[in-house]
Design a protein around this motif. Structure first.
Motif, PDB file in Angstrom:
ATOM      1  N   MET A   1      51.403  39.073  38.424  1.00 26.54           N
ATOM      2  CA  MET A   1      50.143  39.820  38.371  1.00 26.54           C
ATOM      3  C   MET A   1      49.972  40.627  39.653  1.00 26.54           C
ATOM      4  SD  MET A   1      46.299  38.328  37.762  1.00 26.54           S
ATOM      5  CE  MET A   1      44.908  39.442  37.685  1.00 26.54           C
ATOM      6  N   LYS A   2      49.564  41.896  39.486  1.00 23.71           N
ATOM      7  CA  LYS A   2      49.405  42.762  40.640  1.00 23.71           C
ATOM      8  C   LYS A   2      48.213  42.333  41.477  1.00 23.71           C
ATOM      9  CE  LYS A   2      51.588  46.927  38.775  1.00 23.71           C
ATOM     10  NZ  LYS A   2      51.405  48.357  38.487  1.00 23.71           N
ATOM     11  N   ASP A   3      48.281  42.692  42.764  1.00 21.84           N
ATOM     12  CA  ASP A   3      47.199  42.362  43.682  1.00 21.84           C
ATOM     13  C   ASP A   3      45.917  43.080  43.261  1.00 21.84           C
ATOM     14  OD1 ASP A   3      46.044  41.242  45.951  1.00 21.84           O
ATOM     15  OD2 ASP A   3      46.372  43.090  47.075  1.00 21.84           O
ATOM     16  N   ASP A   4      44.799  42.418  43.416  1.00 20.60           N
ATOM     17  CA  ASP A   4      43.498  42.971  43.041  1.00 20.60           C
ATOM     18  C   ASP A   4      42.554  42.796  44.228  1.00 20.60           C
ATOM     19  OD1 ASP A   4      41.143  43.771  41.875  1.00 20.60           O
ATOM     20  OD2 ASP A   4      41.322  42.482  40.103  1.00 20.60           O
ATOM     21  N   PRO A   5      42.617  43.706  45.202  1.00 22.32           N
ATOM     22  CA  PRO A   5      41.831  43.521  46.423  1.00 22.32           C
ATOM     23  C   PRO A   5      40.322  43.513  46.183  1.00 22.32           C
ATOM     24  CG  PRO A   5      42.846  45.700  46.366  1.00 22.32           C
ATOM     25  CD  PRO A   5      43.454  44.915  45.264  1.00 22.32           C
ATOM     26  N   LEU A   6      39.842  44.264  45.200  1.00 21.71           N
ATOM     27  CA  LEU A   6      38.414  44.264  44.926  1.00 21.71           C
ATOM     28  C   LEU A   6      37.961  42.913  44.376  1.00 21.71           C
ATOM     29  CD1 LEU A   6      37.934  47.822  43.412  1.00 21.71           C
ATOM     30  CD2 LEU A   6      37.353  47.043  45.707  1.00 21.71           C
ATOM     31  N   ALA A   7      38.805  42.286  43.571  1.00 25.43           N
ATOM     32  CA  ALA A   7      38.465  40.960  43.054  1.00 25.43           C
ATOM     33  C   ALA A   7      38.358  39.948  44.188  1.00 25.43           C
ATOM     34  CB  ALA A   7      39.499  40.511  42.030  1.00 25.43           C
ATOM     35  N   ARG A   8      39.192  40.090  45.214  1.00 22.99           N
ATOM     36  CA  ARG A   8      39.103  39.180  46.359  1.00 22.99           C
ATOM     37  C   ARG A   8      37.752  39.302  47.055  1.00 22.99           C
ATOM     38  NH1 ARG A   8      44.264  41.093  47.698  1.00 22.99           N
ATOM     39  NH2 ARG A   8      43.438  42.068  49.603  1.00 22.99           N
ATOM     40  N   LEU A   9      37.220  40.518  47.104  1.00 26.29           N
ATOM     41  CA  LEU A   9      35.913  40.708  47.734  1.00 26.29           C
ATOM     42  C   LEU A   9      34.816  40.008  46.938  1.00 26.29           C
ATOM     43  CD1 LEU A   9      36.095  44.490  48.737  1.00 26.29           C
ATOM     44  CD2 LEU A   9      36.294  42.503  50.241  1.00 26.29           C
ATOM     45  N   VAL A  10      34.961  39.998  45.625  1.00 25.94           N
ATOM     46  CA  VAL A  10      33.954  39.355  44.781  1.00 25.94           C
ATOM     47  C   VAL A  10      33.900  37.851  45.039  1.00 25.94           C
ATOM     48  CG1 VAL A  10      33.220  38.952  42.390  1.00 25.94           C
ATOM     49  CG2 VAL A  10      34.215  41.140  43.029  1.00 25.94           C
ATOM     50  N   SER A  11      35.014  37.298  45.500  1.00 23.59           N
ATOM     51  CA  SER A  11      35.055  35.854  45.739  1.00 23.59           C
ATOM     52  C   SER A  11      34.319  35.444  47.010  1.00 23.59           C
ATOM     53  CB  SER A  11      36.512  35.375  45.818  1.00 23.59           C
ATOM     54  OG  SER A  11      37.143  35.862  46.998  1.00 23.59           O
ATOM     55  N   LEU A  12      33.918  36.402  47.834  1.00 27.96           N
ATOM     56  CA  LEU A  12      33.196  36.081  49.058  1.00 27.96           C
ATOM     57  C   LEU A  12      31.810  35.522  48.728  1.00 27.96           C
ATOM     58  CD1 LEU A  12      34.123  39.238  51.178  1.00 27.96           C
ATOM     59  CD2 LEU A  12      35.132  36.954  51.331  1.00 27.96           C
ATOM     60  N   GLU A  13      31.325  34.657  49.569  1.00 27.59           N
ATOM     61  CA  GLU A  13      30.083  33.934  49.301  1.00 27.59           C
ATOM     62  C   GLU A  13      28.913  34.869  49.010  1.00 27.59           C
ATOM     63  OE1 GLU A  13      27.155  30.590  51.413  1.00 27.59           O
ATOM     64  OE2 GLU A  13      28.926  31.350  52.458  1.00 27.59           O
ATOM     65  N   GLY A  14      28.255  34.641  47.907  1.00 28.31           N
ATOM     66  CA  GLY A  14      27.052  35.369  47.550  1.00 28.31           C
ATOM     67  C   GLY A  14      27.273  36.699  46.867  1.00 28.31           C
ATOM     68  N   VAL A  15      28.502  37.202  46.860  1.00 24.88           N
ATOM     69  CA  VAL A  15      28.747  38.533  46.308  1.00 24.88           C
ATOM     70  C   VAL A  15      28.618  38.527  44.782  1.00 24.88           C
ATOM     71  CG1 VAL A  15      30.469  40.360  46.001  1.00 24.88           C
ATOM     72  CG2 VAL A  15      30.141  39.301  48.248  1.00 24.88           C
ATOM     73  N   ALA A  16      29.301  37.611  44.124  1.00 29.55           N
ATOM     74  CA  ALA A  16      29.260  37.587  42.662  1.00 29.55           C
ATOM     75  C   ALA A  16      27.840  37.398  42.147  1.00 29.55           C
ATOM     76  CB  ALA A  16      30.175  36.484  42.128  1.00 29.55           C
ATOM     77  N   SER A  17      27.114  36.462  42.727  1.00 31.56           N
ATOM     78  CA  SER A  17      25.760  36.197  42.255  1.00 31.56           C
ATOM     79  C   SER A  17      24.819  37.362  42.561  1.00 31.56           C
ATOM     80  CB  SER A  17      25.222  34.912  42.872  1.00 31.56           C
ATOM     81  OG  SER A  17      25.212  34.989  44.292  1.00 31.56           O
ATOM     82  N   GLY A  18      24.994  37.982  43.727  1.00 29.46           N
ATOM     83  CA  GLY A  18      24.153  39.110  44.089  1.00 29.46           C
ATOM     84  C   GLY A  18      24.330  40.289  43.155  1.00 29.46           C
ATOM     85  N   PHE A  19      25.576  40.575  42.818  1.00 30.13           N
ATOM     86  CA  PHE A  19      25.825  41.708  41.931  1.00 30.13           C
ATOM     87  C   PHE A  19      25.487  41.377  40.483  1.00 30.13           C
ATOM     88  CE2 PHE A  19      28.001  43.423  45.576  1.00 30.13           C
ATOM     89  CZ  PHE A  19      27.760  44.788  45.442  1.00 30.13           C
TER      90      PHE A  19
END
Length: 245
Positions: A1-19
């Protein structure tokens, strides 16, 4: 699977829930105010309000009333000129983002730069930065569209790839991603007004993103989720409803 740098950002604390909360707020606003009953005039009003807010962030002193009646000062006129053609670039943003960036700059800077500077990166490094961003947009990602839009905005504003008008282009590109990726196809949210309402935090978090590192990106994304909520509140749909009460 290719790298997904934006998905890594979503894993940061509070990002997924905030968005997720920001997207829920946008969806509720569109649904409750009757998206199917909106008119081209409502979209035009959203674009005008966004152009004014973006121009103020760029240094314009014009009021919204002045922009509406006379076009405002030169910065405001540049922002409005960009906004009038922005939505026609949604298909281009999907398939050829480099062309979309170039056209946005040409529209914004058409009254102040020589023809050979319009849409052209200011250096080889700037050109490479733009290509990386375009490649990122063309690659598959599991990141929410709001995260993609926020990243595009910050990356363009931080890289300042063109000779001028980079802030106007960055904020217009953010709106265009929201349209092209189906978050707000009729462009009724006013993200630029959200940034203006939170101006101190906007400018501070952009500086943090520009300085680099995961911490800066993390803070920017947490801020952007709040700005999108404010942008939804600034929609003409919300304002019209409030005026009718």
């Amino acid at each position: 699977m290719k790298d997904d740098p934006l998905a890594r950002l979503v894993s940061l604390e509070g990002v997924a829930s905030g968005f997720a909360a920001a997207r829920d707020g946008i969806d509720v606003m569109l649904r409750d105010r009757g998206l199917r009953r909106t008119s081209p005039e409502t979209t035009a009003e959203s674009l005008l309000r966004g152009a004014h807010a973006s121009a103020v962030l760029e240094g314009s002193g014009s009021t919204l009333a002045a922009v509406r009646t006379s076009g405002g000062d030169p910065i405001a006129q540049d922002a409005v000129r960009l906004s009038t053609e922005l939505l026609s670039l949604a298909p281009v943003m999907k398939h050829a983002p480099l062309q979309a960036f170039a056209r946005m700059h040409a529209l914004a800077a058409g009254a102040s730069l020589e023809a050979e500077e319009l849409g052209r990166p200011r250096s080889s490094d700037a050109s490479a930065r733009l290509r990386r961003l375009a490649d990122l947009l063309l690659a598959p990602t599991s990141a929410p569209a709001l995260v993609v839009a926020a990243f595009v905005h910050a990356d363009l504003a931080s890289a300042a790839p063109f000779a001028s008008h980079n802030g106007l282009v960055a904020r217009a590109a953010e709106r265009l991603v929201l349209v092209a990726r189906g978050v707000d196809e009729k462009s009724l949210v006013v993200p630029e007004a959200g940034h203006l309402a939170l101006r101190a935090a906007y400018e501070s978090n952009l500086r943090g993103f520009r300085e680099g590192g995961q911490a800066g990106a993390h803070s920017w994304l947490l801020y952007a989720a709040e700005a999108y909520a404010a942008g939804a509140e600034a929609s003409p749909l919300r304002l019209d409803a409030a005026e009718k009460k």
